[in-house]
Motif scaffolding. Sequence first.
Motif, PDB file in Angstrom:
ATOM      1  N   ASP A 436       0.191 -18.693  -5.553  1.00 42.61           N
ATOM      2  CA  ASP A 436       0.136 -17.660  -6.588  1.00 42.61           C
ATOM      3  C   ASP A 436      -1.246 -17.688  -7.235  1.00 42.61           C
ATOM      4  N   THR A 437      -2.213 -17.077  -6.562  1.00 40.25           N
ATOM      5  CA  THR A 437      -3.625 -17.105  -6.952  1.00 40.25           C
ATOM      6  C   THR A 437      -4.181 -15.678  -6.904  1.00 40.25           C
ATOM      7  N   PRO A 438      -5.434 -15.474  -7.290  1.00 39.38           N
ATOM      8  CA  PRO A 438      -6.016 -14.130  -7.168  1.00 39.38           C
ATOM      9  C   PRO A 438      -6.136 -13.638  -5.726  1.00 39.38           C
ATOM     10  N   GLY A 439      -6.033 -14.540  -4.740  1.00 40.37           N
ATOM     11  CA  GLY A 439      -6.254 -14.164  -3.353  1.00 40.37           C
ATOM     12  C   GLY A 439      -5.363 -13.042  -2.872  1.00 40.37           C
ATOM     13  N   TYR A 440      -4.049 -13.167  -3.067  1.00 39.96           N
ATOM     14  CA  TYR A 440      -3.142 -12.140  -2.549  1.00 39.96           C
ATOM     15  C   TYR A 440      -3.276 -10.836  -3.335  1.00 39.96           C
ATOM     16  N   LYS A 441      -3.696 -10.931  -4.595  1.00 41.14           N
ATOM     17  CA  LYS A 441      -3.905  -9.722  -5.398  1.00 41.14           C
ATOM     18  C   LYS A 441      -5.149  -8.968  -4.930  1.00 41.14           C
ATOM     19  N   GLN A 442      -6.210  -9.707  -4.654  1.00 33.93           N
ATOM     20  CA  GLN A 442      -7.410  -9.082  -4.098  1.00 33.93           C
ATOM     21  C   GLN A 442      -7.092  -8.406  -2.770  1.00 33.93           C
ATOM     22  N   HIS A 443      -6.336  -9.119  -1.935  1.00 36.87           N
ATOM     23  CA  HIS A 443      -6.022  -8.603  -0.606  1.00 36.87           C
ATOM     24  C   HIS A 443      -5.268  -7.278  -0.677  1.00 36.87           C
ATOM     25  N   MET A 444      -4.270  -7.199  -1.541  1.00 33.54           N
ATOM     26  CA  MET A 444      -3.523  -5.949  -1.682  1.00 33.54           C
ATOM     27  C   MET A 444      -4.440  -4.828  -2.145  1.00 33.54           C
ATOM     28  N   ASN A 445      -5.288  -5.110  -3.121  1.00 28.74           N
ATOM     29  CA  ASN A 445      -6.155  -4.065  -3.663  1.00 28.74           C
ATOM     30  C   ASN A 445      -7.170  -3.565  -2.649  1.00 28.74           C
ATOM     31  N   TYR A 446      -7.616  -4.425  -1.727  1.00 34.97           N
ATOM     32  CA  TYR A 446      -8.517  -3.962  -0.674  1.00 34.97           C
ATOM     33  C   TYR A 446      -7.846  -2.882   0.182  1.00 34.97           C
ATOM     34  N   GLY A 447      -6.519  -2.971   0.319  1.00 30.66           N
ATOM     35  CA  GLY A 447      -5.786  -1.953   1.057  1.00 30.66           C
ATOM     36  C   GLY A 447      -5.903  -0.579   0.425  1.00 30.66           C
ATOM     37  N   VAL A 458      -0.311   4.023   3.055  1.00 22.81           N
ATOM     38  CA  VAL A 458      -0.239   2.635   3.496  1.00 22.81           C
ATOM     39  C   VAL A 458       1.139   2.080   3.167  1.00 22.81           C
ATOM     40  N   ALA A 459       1.789   1.487   4.169  1.00 22.17           N
ATOM     41  CA  ALA A 459       3.020   0.722   3.949  1.00 22.17           C
ATOM     42  C   ALA A 459       2.658  -0.739   4.157  1.00 22.17           C
ATOM     43  N   ARG A 460       2.751  -1.516   3.093  1.00 18.05           N
ATOM     44  CA  ARG A 460       2.282  -2.910   3.128  1.00 18.05           C
ATOM     45  C   ARG A 460       3.458  -3.864   2.987  1.00 18.05           C
ATOM     46  N   SER A 461       3.683  -4.665   4.022  1.00 16.66           N
ATOM     47  CA  SER A 461       4.747  -5.662   4.002  1.00 16.66           C
ATOM     48  C   SER A 461       4.134  -7.042   3.986  1.00 16.66           C
ATOM     49  N   ALA A 462       4.370  -7.771   2.877  1.00 14.70           N
ATOM     50  CA  ALA A 462       3.881  -9.138   2.734  1.00 14.70           C
ATOM     51  C   ALA A 462       5.063 -10.096   2.737  1.00 14.70           C
ATOM     52  N   ASN A 463       4.861 -11.266   3.287  1.00 15.35           N
ATOM     53  CA  ASN A 463       5.930 -12.257   3.299  1.00 15.35           C
ATOM     54  C   ASN A 463       6.425 -12.524   1.874  1.00 15.35           C
ATOM     55  N   THR A 464       5.471 -12.647   0.950  1.00 15.24           N
ATOM     56  CA  THR A 464       5.826 -12.698  -0.467  1.00 15.24           C
ATOM     57  C   THR A 464       4.679 -12.128  -1.274  1.00 15.24           C
ATOM     58  N   GLY A 465       4.922 -11.083  -2.045  1.00 10.70           N
ATOM     59  CA  GLY A 465       3.922 -10.469  -2.905  1.00 10.70           C
ATOM     60  C   GLY A 465       2.570 -10.231  -2.228  1.00 10.70           C
ATOM     61  N   ILE A 466       2.063  -9.041  -2.234  1.00  6.65           N
ATOM     62  CA  ILE A 466       2.550  -7.852  -2.900  1.00  6.65           C
ATOM     63  C   ILE A 466       2.908  -6.824  -1.817  1.00  6.65           C
ATOM     64  N   SER A 467       4.207  -6.629  -1.580  1.00  3.85           N
ATOM     65  CA  SER A 467       4.641  -5.544  -0.715  1.00  3.85           C
ATOM     66  C   SER A 467       4.651  -4.270  -1.551  1.00  3.85           C
ATOM     67  N   CYS A 468       4.222  -3.160  -0.946  1.00  4.48           N
ATOM     68  CA  CYS A 468       4.113  -1.928  -1.723  1.00  4.48           C
ATOM     69  C   CYS A 468       3.825  -0.758  -0.791  1.00  4.48           C
ATOM     70  N   PHE A 469       3.750   0.411  -1.388  1.00  2.00           N
ATOM     71  CA  PHE A 469       3.200   1.591  -0.742  1.00  2.00           C
ATOM     72  C   PHE A 469       1.927   1.985  -1.490  1.00  2.00           C
ATOM     73  N   ILE A 470       0.968   2.557  -0.777  1.00  2.15           N
ATOM     74  CA  ILE A 470      -0.270   3.033  -1.389  1.00  2.15           C
ATOM     75  C   ILE A 470      -0.490   4.466  -0.920  1.00  2.15           C
ATOM     76  N   ASP A 471      -0.700   5.376  -1.869  1.00  6.08           N
ATOM     77  CA  ASP A 471      -0.885   6.773  -1.474  1.00  6.08           C
ATOM     78  C   ASP A 471      -2.348   7.035  -1.107  1.00  6.08           C
TER      79      ASP A 471
END
Length: 541
Positions: A436-447, A458-471
Amino acid sequence: MKRFSLLLTALAGSILLWASWPVSPFTLLIFIGWAPLLWVEDHATRRWQFISIVLLHMLVWNVLTTWWVWNASPAGAIGAFVANAIVMTIPWVLTRSVKKRWGAKPGYISLVAFWLAFEFLHQNWELSWPWLTLGNAFATHPQWVQWYEYTGASGGTLWILTGNILAYTAFKRYREEGRTRSYFISISSWIILLLLPMIISRFIMSSEAKRASAAVAEAYKNVVVVQPNVDPYTEKFTGNIDAQIQKLIVLSEQKIDKHTTLVVWPETAVPAQVWEDQIKQNYFYHPIWSFLQRHPQVNLLTGIDSYKNYGRDKKNATITSRFESGSQSYYDAFNTAAFFDADTSIQLYHKAKLVPGVETLPSFLSFMGEWFEDLGGISGTLGRDSERKVFVPWDEHFKAAPIICYESIYGDYITEYVRKGANILTIITNDGWWGDTPGYKQHMNYGRLRALETRKWVARSANTGISCFIDPIGNVISPQPWDVPAAIKLNIPVDNRQTFFVKHGDLLSRAAAIISGIILVGLIISLAAGKLRKKSPGGKK
């Protein structure tokens, strides 16, 4: 004392860059973050003094911003920090040479060209680690950079470097001349440079938002994204595989309806090691085929742990293949994205942008192989695909780009999926290695930047955080928090258009590489001519 002040100034620059990086709220600091290093370049009198200070500056910035890599692989983290710092120092050393030879203005132009060329190289060589590409700094502010559909993230790099040069020029003129006319011109130019791209972006965003809203209103097919939340250290590769697959299926079926045509599971969601020619018969895949037969309209895109056997003849093997002494045969291990239909048809894509030091090693570092661990659950150097592949379903509706983890930070690389017909980007990842570090948050935002560049959902599936959709304008929809199992669903429209960036690729970086080559040739000729003049009878000795 002067040496100490140079060092403190450089470290202040490192802190400014770190403080401006996602997910910090102080993004605007990026427009002055390089100014301290420009000051150091002006005041460092000795070449090696300057090189050592720049190297330390880059090292500190890398450690402060990407320290979380240590959680996954201490050896890999050290290698990344040191190697990245070294290659980041090179553009500044070359800039100093140009500036001393031809003056400040050519020097600043060369800095922009050399840095853009470095970022381009850093996405296309064996030691690739472009996490700190400067254009990524705006990942949490897509409303500022809607024009990435034309330039890609390298446009952001150009914006940042030009802004820093103007800021430093204004600072110098104030120190040397006070509040003169030239100072006010410099500071006004800096402010205009900051605001104009944001204003242009707002106009583009307004148009794109209307387009996206109309498309969403007409969308009738949906995508389900699953976040299983399996600990990669204690469960994923050592736990009960049947239980993990059942968990994925149960979460999926909580959201599937008659309009669901695509379900996305994360990277290595199915951790069972499987030969690719035996997927249909493998015991662990039986529940998956049963799941798809219960929902025949659904396609499943998932990460798997796959292997390919080349037999005993080494001529049939690849350069990344391994030798299995028991069967006396060669084989490759892959981090794979798989696409399954209810009729048991299979499409496969092997991750091609591998993480240096943890999924692959540059050929010149192969002797260090035993020191590194793998982030994706597969030991050793992995095989890779030779081309990008688009997963086309039976109804040809959602044509998915299978982007595996680290690949999502390569904007220019992803454009090829869209040129091949992809109308949705699917990012599958396992960011759990970082904690639980800035790493996975940075990674999602790059998407979010990839959505802008391609104008694709974008349909983003992560093993744990942050799964989401991006328009397509970079808005994050239904983000799922860290350490929580979840499934989300959204009606998504398809958009088959191609942006300027998709059609033409990273023109800015390619142009910078050409300009850098011309500058380097000119610099070499100039240095050689200078040496010849010194050796001539009338020259200095």
